[in-house]
Design a protein around this motif. Structure first.
Motif, PDB file in Angstrom:
ATOM      1  N   TRP A 179       3.609   4.622 -20.924  1.00 20.73           N
ATOM      2  CA  TRP A 179       4.725   5.069 -20.083  1.00 20.73           C
ATOM      3  C   TRP A 179       5.949   5.349 -20.931  1.00 20.73           C
ATOM      4  O   TRP A 179       6.602   6.400 -20.807  1.00 20.73           O
ATOM      5  CB  TRP A 179       4.995   3.986 -19.041  1.00 20.73           C
ATOM      6  N   VAL A 180       6.289   4.429 -21.836  1.00 24.16           N
ATOM      7  CA  VAL A 180       7.461   4.600 -22.701  1.00 24.16           C
ATOM      8  C   VAL A 180       7.283   5.803 -23.618  1.00 24.16           C
ATOM      9  O   VAL A 180       8.206   6.621 -23.786  1.00 24.16           O
ATOM     10  CB  VAL A 180       7.703   3.318 -23.517  1.00 24.16           C
ATOM     11  N   ILE A 181       6.100   5.940 -24.217  1.00 28.42           N
ATOM     12  CA  ILE A 181       5.846   7.049 -25.132  1.00 28.42           C
ATOM     13  C   ILE A 181       5.943   8.386 -24.404  1.00 28.42           C
ATOM     14  O   ILE A 181       6.552   9.345 -24.906  1.00 28.42           O
ATOM     15  CB  ILE A 181       4.465   6.885 -25.788  1.00 28.42           C
ATOM     16  N   ARG A 182       5.361   8.473 -23.214  1.00 27.50           N
ATOM     17  CA  ARG A 182       5.426   9.725 -22.453  1.00 27.50           C
ATOM     18  C   ARG A 182       6.874  10.093 -22.125  1.00 27.50           C
ATOM     19  O   ARG A 182       7.300  11.246 -22.308  1.00 27.50           O
ATOM     20  CB  ARG A 182       4.597   9.573 -21.168  1.00 27.50           C
ATOM     21  N   ASP A 183       7.645   9.117 -21.666  1.00 32.66           N
ATOM     22  CA  ASP A 183       9.031   9.402 -21.299  1.00 32.66           C
ATOM     23  C   ASP A 183       9.888   9.710 -22.524  1.00 32.66           C
ATOM     24  O   ASP A 183      10.810  10.538 -22.457  1.00 32.66           O
ATOM     25  CB  ASP A 183       9.621   8.236 -20.515  1.00 32.66           C
ATOM     26  N   MET A 184       9.624   9.048 -23.651  1.00 32.97           N
ATOM     27  CA  MET A 184      10.332   9.400 -24.886  1.00 32.97           C
ATOM     28  C   MET A 184      10.078  10.863 -25.242  1.00 32.97           C
ATOM     29  O   MET A 184      11.004  11.588 -25.640  1.00 32.97           O
ATOM     30  CB  MET A 184       9.871   8.487 -26.027  1.00 32.97           C
ATOM     31  N   VAL A 224      10.108   5.614  -9.693  1.00 35.62           N
ATOM     32  CA  VAL A 224      10.715   4.606  -8.822  1.00 35.62           C
ATOM     33  C   VAL A 224       9.653   3.934  -7.966  1.00 35.62           C
ATOM     34  O   VAL A 224       9.752   2.732  -7.663  1.00 35.62           O
ATOM     35  CB  VAL A 224      11.802   5.262  -7.941  1.00 35.62           C
ATOM     36  N   TRP A 225       8.620   4.678  -7.586  1.00 36.59           N
ATOM     37  CA  TRP A 225       7.559   4.109  -6.753  1.00 36.59           C
ATOM     38  C   TRP A 225       6.789   3.028  -7.495  1.00 36.59           C
ATOM     39  O   TRP A 225       6.360   2.039  -6.894  1.00 36.59           O
ATOM     40  CB  TRP A 225       6.627   5.216  -6.276  1.00 36.59           C
ATOM     41  N   LEU A 226       6.618   3.194  -8.799  1.00 30.78           N
ATOM     42  CA  LEU A 226       5.942   2.155  -9.584  1.00 30.78           C
ATOM     43  C   LEU A 226       6.832   0.924  -9.715  1.00 30.78           C
ATOM     44  O   LEU A 226       6.353  -0.210  -9.610  1.00 30.78           O
ATOM     45  CB  LEU A 226       5.574   2.693 -10.966  1.00 30.78           C
ATOM     46  N   ALA A 235       5.901  -2.814  -8.380  1.00 27.53           N
ATOM     47  CA  ALA A 235       5.987  -4.038  -9.175  1.00 27.53           C
ATOM     48  C   ALA A 235       6.909  -5.057  -8.507  1.00 27.53           C
ATOM     49  O   ALA A 235       6.625  -6.265  -8.498  1.00 27.53           O
ATOM     50  CB  ALA A 235       6.482  -3.710 -10.581  1.00 27.53           C
ATOM     51  N   GLY A 236       8.010  -4.576  -7.928  1.00 29.01           N
ATOM     52  CA  GLY A 236       8.923  -5.480  -7.237  1.00 29.01           C
ATOM     53  C   GLY A 236       8.294  -6.120  -6.014  1.00 29.01           C
ATOM     54  O   GLY A 236       8.484  -7.319  -5.751  1.00 29.01           O
ATOM     55  N   VAL A 237       7.531  -5.327  -5.253  1.00 30.79           N
ATOM     56  CA  VAL A 237       6.849  -5.872  -4.076  1.00 30.79           C
ATOM     57  C   VAL A 237       5.800  -6.893  -4.494  1.00 30.79           C
ATOM     58  O   VAL A 237       5.656  -7.952  -3.875  1.00 30.79           O
ATOM     59  CB  VAL A 237       6.202  -4.726  -3.266  1.00 30.79           C
ATOM     60  N   LEU A 238       5.069  -6.612  -5.572  1.00 29.69           N
ATOM     61  CA  LEU A 238       4.091  -7.582  -6.069  1.00 29.69           C
ATOM     62  C   LEU A 238       4.758  -8.890  -6.448  1.00 29.69           C
ATOM     63  O   LEU A 238       4.291  -9.976  -6.073  1.00 29.69           O
ATOM     64  CB  LEU A 238       3.355  -6.998  -7.284  1.00 29.69           C
ATOM     65  N   ALA A 239       5.847  -8.788  -7.199  1.00 32.28           N
ATOM     66  CA  ALA A 239       6.522 -10.003  -7.660  1.00 32.28           C
ATOM     67  C   ALA A 239       7.140 -10.771  -6.506  1.00 32.28           C
ATOM     68  O   ALA A 239       7.114 -12.014  -6.483  1.00 32.28           O
ATOM     69  CB  ALA A 239       7.588  -9.640  -8.691  1.00 32.28           C
ATOM     70  N   ALA A 270       0.827  -1.205   0.000  1.00 33.99           N
ATOM     71  CA  ALA A 270       0.000   0.000   0.000  1.00 33.99           C
ATOM     72  C   ALA A 270       0.863   1.257   0.000  1.00 33.99           C
ATOM     73  O   ALA A 270       0.552   2.242  -0.685  1.00 33.99           O
ATOM     74  CB  ALA A 270      -0.932  -0.010   1.210  1.00 33.99           C
ATOM     75  N   PHE A 271       1.936   1.239   0.754  1.00 34.70           N
ATOM     76  CA  PHE A 271       2.824   2.406   0.844  1.00 34.70           C
ATOM     77  C   PHE A 271       3.364   2.778  -0.531  1.00 34.70           C
ATOM     78  O   PHE A 271       3.302   3.947  -0.941  1.00 34.70           O
ATOM     79  CB  PHE A 271       3.973   2.094   1.802  1.00 34.70           C
ATOM     80  N   PHE A 272       3.868   1.798  -1.265  1.00 39.73           N
ATOM     81  CA  PHE A 272       4.453   2.092  -2.576  1.00 39.73           C
ATOM     82  C   PHE A 272       3.378   2.411  -3.607  1.00 39.73           C
ATOM     83  O   PHE A 272       3.540   3.341  -4.409  1.00 39.73           O
ATOM     84  CB  PHE A 272       5.311   0.912  -3.044  1.00 39.73           C
ATOM     85  N   ALA A 273       2.281   1.647  -3.613  1.00 37.34           N
ATOM     86  CA  ALA A 273       1.244   1.865  -4.620  1.00 37.34           C
ATOM     87  C   ALA A 273       0.569   3.222  -4.443  1.00 37.34           C
ATOM     88  O   ALA A 273       0.380   3.978  -5.412  1.00 37.34           O
ATOM     89  CB  ALA A 273       0.212   0.744  -4.559  1.00 37.34           C
ATOM     90  N   LEU A 274       0.210   3.566  -3.211  1.00 38.71           N
ATOM     91  CA  LEU A 274      -0.441   4.854  -2.960  1.00 38.71           C
ATOM     92  C   LEU A 274       0.538   6.006  -3.167  1.00 38.71           C
ATOM     93  O   LEU A 274       0.149   7.081  -3.662  1.00 38.71           O
ATOM     94  CB  LEU A 274      -1.018   4.879  -1.552  1.00 38.71           C
ATOM     95  N   GLY A 275       1.789   5.796  -2.783  1.00 41.54           N
ATOM     96  CA  GLY A 275       2.796   6.821  -3.035  1.00 41.54           C
ATOM     97  C   GLY A 275       2.940   7.109  -4.518  1.00 41.54           C
ATOM     98  O   GLY A 275       3.065   8.274  -4.933  1.00 41.54           O
ATOM     99  N   TYR A 276       2.893   6.052  -5.331  1.00 40.26           N
ATOM    100  CA  TYR A 276       2.974   6.258  -6.780  1.00 40.26           C
ATOM    101  C   TYR A 276       1.777   7.050  -7.290  1.00 40.26           C
ATOM    102  O   TYR A 276       1.937   7.990  -8.093  1.00 40.26           O
ATOM    103  CB  TYR A 276       3.060   4.921  -7.509  1.00 40.26           C
ATOM    104  N   LEU A 277       0.577   6.689  -6.874  1.00 35.83           N
ATOM    105  CA  LEU A 277      -0.615   7.385  -7.362  1.00 35.83           C
ATOM    106  C   LEU A 277      -0.557   8.876  -7.055  1.00 35.83           C
ATOM    107  O   LEU A 277      -0.897   9.705  -7.905  1.00 35.83           O
ATOM    108  CB  LEU A 277      -1.871   6.767  -6.744  1.00 35.83           C
TER     109      LEU A 277
END
Length: 246
Positions: free
Chosen positions: A88-93, A53-55, A59-63, A7-14
């Protein structure tokens, strides 16, 4: 403990990345010229990589801690997850390439990529959250996806109002009631947290067997992540006064 870490990482990302996604969604409205768009992008330039990094951590915590949940989310929402990653890739490009060559045509193309990628991210998250919360797929999932995207956009406008000056700030504050952008940002942050919590309550949050090994490592890393995020926010706490490196 594993649930609180996720929850900490997912909510932090949002909350954190939701701001730069929302700014990207509103880029054509906020920036009416190439110079204005570059200044708007400067509002998120110091933050967007750290926010991602939060996303990655989520993903790492999920896995690592919830492998069954990860498999269920991926298998049941494969198309949405692929769309999210592509956006995500298109936005960052767009963010990285817009300033690499001179010319209004080049910049306008990558500015369009930023907008398209940001909308793709917001709608993909909306589709995923709508499926988790309401079990909706197909055309019926469009309405909750648009609601979540509108929340991202409002969150981004509030963040832009906190970061920009002059006419750009006035445009961003259209939903903030003048100088109340801090209150609007707090409200949209709370709304994103509420949506994330409601979605989390619908998930089968049964941790795997690797928690005894991974939880101490993650708990050691969390203070470093929070400290680095706080340092970035403190360093770039002042309003944007010109274009950035992007």
């Amino acid at each position: 403990m594993e649930i609180f870490i996720l929850a900490f990482f997912a909510l932090g990302y949002l909350v954190l990345a939701g701001a730069d996604i929302g700014v990207g969604m509103a880029l054509p409205y906020l920036g009416r010229s190439a110079a204005e768009r570059r200044e708007v992008i400067a509002a998120i330039a110091p933050f967007f990589l750290g926010n991602e990094v939060w996303l990655v951590a989520t993903a790492g915590v999920l896995a690592g801690l919830f492998p069954e949940l990860e498999g269920e989310l991926l298998s049941g929402n494969y198309t949405v997850v692929v769309s999210l990653l592509l956006a995500w890739v298109i936005r960052d490009m767009g963010l990285w390439l817009r300033g690499r060559l001179p010319g209004t045509g080049w910049q306008a193309f990558w500015d369009g990529a930023i907008v398209a990628g940001s909308w793709g991210l917001a709608l993909s998250w909306g589709l995923l959250i709508g499926h988790v919360l309401l079990g909706l797929q197909g055309p019926a999932a469009a309405l909750p996806a648009l609601v979540v995207a509108a929340l991202f956009g409002t969150h981004g406008l509030a963040f832009a109002a906190l970061r920009l000056r002059g006419a750009l700030r006035a445009r961003a504050a259209v939903l903030s009631g003048g100088a109340e952008e801090a209150r609007t940002y707090a409200l949209t942050s709370a709304a994103l947290v509420a949506v994330g919590v409601l979605a989390g309550l619908r998930l089968p949050l049964e941790a795997g067997t690797s928690g005894a090994l991974l939880v101490p490592v993650i708990m050691t890393m969390i203070p470093l992540l929070v400290a680095s995020q706080a340092w970035v926010w403190w360093t770039f706490r002042h309003r944007v006064s010109g274009p950035s490196y992007l």
